[in-house]
Design an enzyme around this catalytic site. Structure first.
Site, PDB file in Angstrom:
ATOM      1  N   GLY A  46       0.884  -0.840   0.108  1.00 43.86           N
ATOM      2  CA  GLY A  46       0.070  -0.186  -0.052  1.00 43.86           C
ATOM      3  C   GLY A  46       0.909   1.329   0.106  1.00 43.86           C
ATOM      4  O   GLY A  46       2.163   1.162   0.439  1.00 43.86           O
ATOM      5  N   GLN A  51       2.984   9.921   1.367  1.00 40.67           N
ATOM      6  CA  GLN A  51       4.301   9.238   1.521  1.00 40.67           C
ATOM      7  C   GLN A  51       5.135   9.649   0.153  1.00 40.67           C
ATOM      8  O   GLN A  51       6.474   9.460   0.265  1.00 40.67           O
ATOM      9  CB  GLN A  51       4.307   7.811   1.360  1.00 40.67           C
ATOM     10  CG  GLN A  51       3.578   7.296   2.694  1.00 40.67           C
ATOM     11  CD  GLN A  51       3.505   5.567   2.595  1.00 40.67           C
ATOM     12  OE1 GLN A  51       2.445   5.176   2.120  1.00 40.67           O
ATOM     13  NE2 GLN A  51       4.510   4.941   2.910  1.00 40.67           N
ATOM     14  N   CYS A  92       5.855  -0.635   6.826  1.00 43.82           N
ATOM     15  CA  CYS A  92       5.623   0.602   6.128  1.00 43.82           C
ATOM     16  C   CYS A  92       6.770   1.079   5.347  1.00 43.82           C
ATOM     17  O   CYS A  92       7.836   1.100   5.711  1.00 43.82           O
ATOM     18  CB  CYS A  92       5.248   1.841   7.159  1.00 43.82           C
ATOM     19  SG  CYS A  92       4.796   3.509   6.356  1.00 43.82           S
ATOM     20  N   LEU A  93       6.397   1.439   4.024  1.00 41.97           N
ATOM     21  CA  LEU A  93       7.387   1.993   3.215  1.00 41.97           C
ATOM     22  C   LEU A  93       8.430   2.945   3.678  1.00 41.97           C
ATOM     23  O   LEU A  93       9.579   3.205   3.288  1.00 41.97           O
ATOM     24  CB  LEU A  93       7.221   1.995   1.617  1.00 41.97           C
ATOM     25  CG  LEU A  93       6.351   0.657   0.973  1.00 41.97           C
ATOM     26  CD1 LEU A  93       5.944   1.042  -0.314  1.00 41.97           C
ATOM     27  CD2 LEU A  93       7.757  -0.219   0.786  1.00 41.97           C
ATOM     28  N   HIS A 134      -4.251   1.407   7.631  1.00 44.38           N
ATOM     29  CA  HIS A 134      -2.975   2.162   7.738  1.00 44.38           C
ATOM     30  C   HIS A 134      -2.592   3.220   6.821  1.00 44.38           C
ATOM     31  O   HIS A 134      -2.137   4.260   7.006  1.00 44.38           O
ATOM     32  CB  HIS A 134      -2.015   0.978   7.525  1.00 44.38           C
ATOM     33  CG  HIS A 134      -0.417   1.286   7.527  1.00 44.38           C
ATOM     34  ND1 HIS A 134       0.411   0.823   8.304  1.00 44.38           N
ATOM     35  CD2 HIS A 134       0.160   1.940   6.519  1.00 44.38           C
ATOM     36  CE1 HIS A 134       1.686   1.216   7.775  1.00 44.38           C
ATOM     37  NE2 HIS A 134       1.672   2.058   7.024  1.00 44.38           N
ATOM     38  N   GLU A 135      -3.128   3.066   5.465  1.00 43.86           N
ATOM     39  CA  GLU A 135      -2.985   3.908   4.312  1.00 43.86           C
ATOM     40  C   GLU A 135      -3.684   5.286   4.965  1.00 43.86           C
ATOM     41  O   GLU A 135      -3.367   6.374   4.450  1.00 43.86           O
ATOM     42  CB  GLU A 135      -3.359   3.634   3.098  1.00 43.86           C
ATOM     43  CG  GLU A 135      -2.558   2.298   2.566  1.00 43.86           C
ATOM     44  CD  GLU A 135      -0.912   2.398   2.898  1.00 43.86           C
ATOM     45  OE1 GLU A 135      -0.665   3.707   2.763  1.00 43.86           O
ATOM     46  OE2 GLU A 135      -0.416   1.394   3.000  1.00 43.86           O
ATOM     47  N   HIS A 138      -2.319   7.385   6.892  1.00 43.83           N
ATOM     48  CA  HIS A 138      -1.181   8.432   6.520  1.00 43.83           C
ATOM     49  C   HIS A 138      -1.848   9.750   6.115  1.00 43.83           C
ATOM     50  O   HIS A 138      -1.286  10.903   6.099  1.00 43.83           O
ATOM     51  CB  HIS A 138      -0.475   7.835   5.305  1.00 43.83           C
ATOM     52  CG  HIS A 138       0.547   6.736   5.388  1.00 43.83           C
ATOM     53  ND1 HIS A 138       1.743   7.069   6.190  1.00 43.83           N
ATOM     54  CD2 HIS A 138       0.636   5.613   5.400  1.00 43.83           C
ATOM     55  CE1 HIS A 138       2.711   6.037   6.336  1.00 43.83           C
ATOM     56  NE2 HIS A 138       1.962   5.096   5.869  1.00 43.83           N
TER      57      HIS A 138
HETATM   58 NI    NI Z   1       2.903   3.007   5.609  1.00 40.73          NI
END
Ligand code: NI
Length: 169
Positions: A46, A51, A92-93, A134-135, A138
């Protein structure tokens, strides 16, 4: 299509609250394509626009094994959450190499626009439900490590800053 540079925790830009997308136009379609490419390249499941330093309400997700089930949610809104919650291991990226448990609703219903700007409703459970939550965090300027204890969070912050300094050398 283009790979987009990611922001890494604790970059304060990750704490920006995203604004709604006003029109699903060429610019947004290009952003969606670039975010999908960036997510697949990074082997993530995701990615939120936050991000990649675009502070508009847009997320892309693919939790499939084959990496061919892209879900694009524009201006997502949670319309239902299950009474049951569970602690799930998340990563998370923007916080590479860190995994920890976060309490999430087992299932959610989300209304959004899809990549064509069409209204859609998604009922999700399992990994997809966790990923959506989660997204969407963000987009509210929240990174998952902010749910952890201050002690853990500070340890992660130090580790990230050290890695970023070493990378910059
Ligand atoms: Ni993330």
């Amino acid at each position: 299509m283009a790979l987009l540079p990611l922001l890494f925790f604790p970059d304060p830009r990750l704490n920006t609250v995203a604004k709604p997308v006003t029109a699903v136009d060429h610019r947004i379609r290009t952003l969606v394509a670039d975010m999908l490419q960036t997510m697949y390249e990074a082997k993530g499941i995701g990615l939120a626009a936050t991000q990649v330093d675009v502070h508009e309400r847009l997320i892309v997700i693919d939790v499939s094994e084959q990496r061919d089930q892209a879900v694009v949610l524009i201006n997502p809104q949670l319309v239902w959450t299950s009474p049951e919650t569970h602690r799930n291991e998340e990563g998370c990226l923007s916080v590479p190499g860190i995994y920890d448990g976060v309490e999430r609703f087992d299932a959610v219903t989300v209304s959004a626009l899809d990549a064509d700007g069409k209204a859609c409703v998604i009922q999700a459970d399992g990994l997809l439900a966790v990923c959506i939550q989660h997204e969407m965090d963000h987009l509210m300027g929240k990174v998952f490590v902010e749910y952890l204890s201050p002690l853990k969070r500070n340890r992660i912050k130090k580790k990230m800053l050290k890695a970023q300094r070493e990378e910059a050398r």
